[in-house]
Design a protein around this motif. Structure first.
Motif, PDB file in Angstrom:
ATOM      1  N   LEU A  50     -27.769  -6.407  29.529  1.00  0.00           N
ATOM      2  CA  LEU A  50     -27.140  -6.435  30.857  1.00  0.00           C
ATOM      3  C   LEU A  50     -27.830  -7.445  31.761  1.00  0.00           C
ATOM      4  O   LEU A  50     -27.182  -8.241  32.439  1.00  0.00           O
ATOM      5  CB  LEU A  50     -27.223  -5.055  31.501  1.00  0.00           C
ATOM      6  CG  LEU A  50     -26.337  -3.948  30.961  1.00  0.00           C
ATOM      7  CD1 LEU A  50     -26.665  -2.643  31.651  1.00  0.00           C
ATOM      8  CD2 LEU A  50     -24.879  -4.279  31.177  1.00  0.00           C
ATOM      9  N   LYS A  53     -27.068 -11.097  30.721  1.00  0.00           N
ATOM     10  CA  LYS A  53     -25.688 -11.489  30.988  1.00  0.00           C
ATOM     11  C   LYS A  53     -25.395 -11.518  32.491  1.00  0.00           C
ATOM     12  O   LYS A  53     -24.604 -12.330  32.959  1.00  0.00           O
ATOM     13  CB  LYS A  53     -24.723 -10.531  30.288  1.00  0.00           C
ATOM     14  CG  LYS A  53     -24.628 -10.805  28.801  1.00  0.00           C
ATOM     15  CD  LYS A  53     -23.700  -9.822  28.115  1.00  0.00           C
ATOM     16  CE  LYS A  53     -23.635 -10.117  26.613  1.00  0.00           C
ATOM     17  NZ  LYS A  53     -23.289  -8.936  25.824  1.00  0.00           N
ATOM     18  N   LEU A 267     -17.500  -1.414  37.779  1.00  0.00           N
ATOM     19  CA  LEU A 267     -17.973  -1.922  36.490  1.00  0.00           C
ATOM     20  C   LEU A 267     -16.863  -1.824  35.450  1.00  0.00           C
ATOM     21  O   LEU A 267     -16.589  -2.787  34.717  1.00  0.00           O
ATOM     22  CB  LEU A 267     -19.193  -1.094  36.044  1.00  0.00           C
ATOM     23  CG  LEU A 267     -20.149  -1.661  34.998  1.00  0.00           C
ATOM     24  CD1 LEU A 267     -21.348  -0.734  34.839  1.00  0.00           C
ATOM     25  CD2 LEU A 267     -19.546  -1.916  33.655  1.00  0.00           C
ATOM     26  N   HIS A 279     -17.078 -10.418  33.279  1.00  0.00           N
ATOM     27  CA  HIS A 279     -18.064  -9.631  32.538  1.00  0.00           C
ATOM     28  C   HIS A 279     -19.471  -9.847  33.096  1.00  0.00           C
ATOM     29  O   HIS A 279     -20.318  -8.960  33.008  1.00  0.00           O
ATOM     30  CB  HIS A 279     -18.021  -9.991  31.048  1.00  0.00           C
ATOM     31  CG  HIS A 279     -16.707  -9.654  30.411  1.00  0.00           C
ATOM     32  ND1 HIS A 279     -16.333 -10.139  29.191  1.00  0.00           N
ATOM     33  CD2 HIS A 279     -15.680  -8.872  30.837  1.00  0.00           C
ATOM     34  CE1 HIS A 279     -15.126  -9.678  28.885  1.00  0.00           C
ATOM     35  NE2 HIS A 279     -14.713  -8.914  29.880  1.00  0.00           N
ATOM     36  N   ALA A 282     -19.712  -7.466  35.782  1.00  0.00           N
ATOM     37  CA  ALA A 282     -19.867  -6.116  35.220  1.00  0.00           C
ATOM     38  C   ALA A 282     -21.310  -5.882  34.801  1.00  0.00           C
ATOM     39  O   ALA A 282     -21.891  -4.817  35.075  1.00  0.00           O
ATOM     40  CB  ALA A 282     -18.931  -5.940  34.028  1.00  0.00           C
ATOM     41  N   ALA A 283     -21.901  -6.881  34.128  1.00  0.00           N
ATOM     42  CA  ALA A 283     -23.288  -6.731  33.667  1.00  0.00           C
ATOM     43  C   ALA A 283     -24.229  -6.539  34.847  1.00  0.00           C
ATOM     44  O   ALA A 283     -25.118  -5.681  34.821  1.00  0.00           O
ATOM     45  CB  ALA A 283     -23.692  -7.951  32.848  1.00  0.00           C
ATOM     46  N   GLY A 286     -23.938  -3.190  36.143  1.00  0.00           N
ATOM     47  CA  GLY A 286     -24.606  -2.275  35.222  1.00  0.00           C
ATOM     48  C   GLY A 286     -26.108  -2.230  35.457  1.00  0.00           C
ATOM     49  O   GLY A 286     -26.722  -1.157  35.409  1.00  0.00           O
TER      50      GLY A 286
END
Lengths: 312, 317
Positions: A50, A53, A267, A279, A282-283, A286
């Protein structure tokens, strides 16, 4: 075994048995350690994956003060972070008093009767109900039957019900660990049951209850399923009305009935999009979520560790 | 200590002013009675949650089952709730759910057993005290994060070895779910193993058994019901887990048990429908509750079975 009963096995045979035992022990301990190391490596892998990224967004301050956007490089988690904070406020205010009160009743007051049995079986069963079923409860009951709508209040309530068993169990365990002498001392001074509970037992159980509340809230922060089920929106480009205002009466409850989004849903939304740029967002979300939940769980473990050390 | 002092003062106060004593006692008794009522109400409220869940699931799915016969629901192998010719064969969703849970268990049972044996029979207390909090941390990771991990880390990794693996599949979420339930199954099994009395182990050692043999032939048989309970409860969690499959397993309802292809599980279907803003009262809206009641019944069976097994090992020792 080759030797007849009553006779000692010959020396070389004995040695080979001992060697065999050592070998099997070594193999078994090795397998256990490997599983343990793999589990640790996986936790590290989740976090590092996570962080790597999401790094470009994590170091960008805009990520924390922007609303979600169609343009991945401008999208941020502001509305999700505020939503999570307000939902958790409702959850804590509902779940902690309710859970502590129920735990106190079951541990201190409940007589052995079928009613107590029903409540106890019920609590342990609720702990095993999948979180999405709570979401269906909220959808059918809170959103439609009670007409609360898809609001912060509904989300806070459903997450409160979800973590209720955690807080009840933690309260009971904390109260059970209080020595009987403390109660007897209070009774000896003439206190009645309620005074004993209120003035002695609850303050002494506070760290244990706190631990349970923190673990429960950490779980609620990371839960997405029940909140998605009630139909929380994923694209919220505004903030709920502030809970405090300059004019009397200074406190404003409009935020309770505001639409909202929370971080796990944000997320989920970003990871479900086909574009790889989302993404990254999103990472990064996270990482923020993991830091919060692992931090809270770590705090709970630390409080419990201190508690045990002090007890010795 | 200020609390102690205040009670002493309250009590002394009432002793010395005898007239106030009765009034004080009456007020105190009333407070105690009110407190007791409030505490009982809070405990009883937890029962209302269960009642509410059952009520919502039964009423909403009752109107669903007035449109769809239970026979079709259980035997049809198509699940097409938003098509014009809608079909509701829930086994489609159940097959994917069981496949994912089966993969999770195939990983979690051996790994969980090895970890539990290690912690209960081999590890020194110091190591055990450090490892258990770490396992709790592993349990605290949000499930949607595991979903991200499954679709963007585990799936690409598996595709190196299995090129024919789809982008959405049941294998990756199953494995990740196995990791997710590992801490829980390991710690419940370890509790069961540690509850086995030391005397049984010592009897084994006196016969010259190795630790491994004691674990395999004494501890595991004695703790078997507790260990079984751990995996049944783990299975229940895997069946009810939502976000990992919603992110990584895809949304096509396919009947079958092929782990290489994507398929919608019960929970993934509920999420998918909830995202789509269903009109209240439509058949698709009610189908969510029809799927929900199946999920509730499956997990309830596992939970009851698990609690029963767990209680049994507690009663033996």
């Amino acid at each position: 075994m080759a030797s007849s009963p009553g006779k000692q096995p010959a020396q070389p045979e004995l040695e080979s048995i001992v060697r065999g035992n050592r070998r099997s022990d070594l193999v078994m301990a090795g397998i256990g350690m490997i599983v343990l190391l793999v589990a640790m490596a996986l936790l590290a892998a989740v976090f590092i994956d996570l962080a790597v990224k999401g790094w470009p967004r994590l170091i960008n301050p805009d990520f924390y003060i922007n609303f979600p956007s169609r343009h991945p490089e401008q999208a941020g988690i502001l509305s999700a972070a505020v939503g999570t904070t307000l939902v958790m406020l409702v959850t804590a205010l509902v779940a902690i008093p309710l859970g502590v009160a129920a735990g106190v009743y079951l541990e201190e007051y409940a007589a052995r009767s079928w009613i107590t049995d029903v409540i106890e079986i019920n609590v342990s069963n609720l702990a095993g109900v999948p979180s999405i079923i709570y979401g269906l409860l909220a959808l059918g009951l809170f959103v439609h039957a009670f007409g609360l709508g898809e609001t912060i209040l509904t989300a806070g309530l459903v997450l409160a019900l979800l973590i209720l068993p955690v807080i009840i169990v933690a309260t009971r365990e904390a109260i059970r660990s209080i020595p009987l002498e403390l109660r007897e001392a209070a009774y000896g001074l003439g206190a009645d049951k309620w005074q004993t509970v209120r003035l002695y037992v609850l303050p002494a159980a506070r760290p244990g209850i706190l631990t349970g509340a923190i673990v429960g809230l950490a779980r609620a922060i990371g839960e997405a399923a029940p909140v998605i089920t009630i139909g929380a929106l994923t694209f919220i480009a505004f903030l709920p009305p502030p809970p405090v205002q300059a004019q009397p009466p200074f406190i404003n409850f409009e935020w309770l009935s505001s639409p909202f989004t929370v971080m796990p849903i944000q997320l989920f939304n970003w990871v479900s999009r086909p574009q790889a740029e989302f993404h990254i967002n999103a990472a990064a979300t996270g990482v923020v979520l993991m830091v919060m939940t692992l931090g809270m769980n770590g705090l709970a473990i630390y409080i419990r560790y201190r508690l045990r050390r002090d007890a010795r | 200590m200020t609390n102690a002092a205040s009670v002493v003062i309250e009590v002394q106060h009432n002793r010395s002013f005898g007239g106030a004593s009765e009034k004080f006692l009456r007020r105190r008794a009333m407070q105690a009675a009110i407190a007791r009522c409030i505490l009982f109400a809070a405990a009883a409220a937890s029962v209302l949650v269960t009642v509410g869940i059952v009520y919502v699931l039964v009423t909403e799915s009752a109107s669903f089952f007035s449109h769809v016969s239970i026979r079709d629901f259980l035997t049809d192998t198509q699940w097409t709730p938003v098509f014009e010719n809608a079909r509701f064969g829930v086994m489609t969703l159940v097959s994917a759910t069981l496949t994912v849970a089966g993969i999770a268990l195939a990983f979690a049972v051996p790994a969980g057993m090895a970890l539990a044996i290690y912690l209960s029979e081999y590890a020194r207390p110091g190591i055990r005290e450090t490892v258990k909090p770490f396992l709790e941390l592993l349990e605290g990771v949000p499930t949607v994060v595991y979903g991200f991990f499954a679709v963007l880390f585990v799936t690409p990794l598996l595709q190196i070895f299995l090129p024919e693996l789809s982008g959405f599949n049941l294998l990756a979420p199953g494995l990740v779910m196995g990791i997710m339930i590992l801490p829980y199954t390991a710690s419940v099994s370890e509790d069961a193993m540690r509850a086995v009395p030391m005397g049984l182990r010592e009897a084994g050692y006196a016969l010259g058994y190795s630790r491994f043999r004691v674990a395999a032939q004494v501890v595991i048989p004695a703790a078997l019901s507790g260990i079984t309970a751990a995996f049944i409860l783990g299975m229940s969690r895997a069946v009810g887990e939502t976000m990992v499959v919603a992110v990584a397993a895809g949304q096509n309802p396919n009947f079958g048990f092929d782990p290489m292809e994507g398929a919608a599980t019960i929970t993934a279907y509920i999420v998918q429908m909830a995202m789509g803003d269903l009109p209240h009262g439509s058949i698709a809206y009610q189908s969510v509750f029809g799927a929900g009641i199946v999920l509730f019944v499956i997990t309830l069976i596992f939970n009851v079975l698990g609690f029963y097994m767990r209680r049994r090992f507690r009663e033996v020792y």
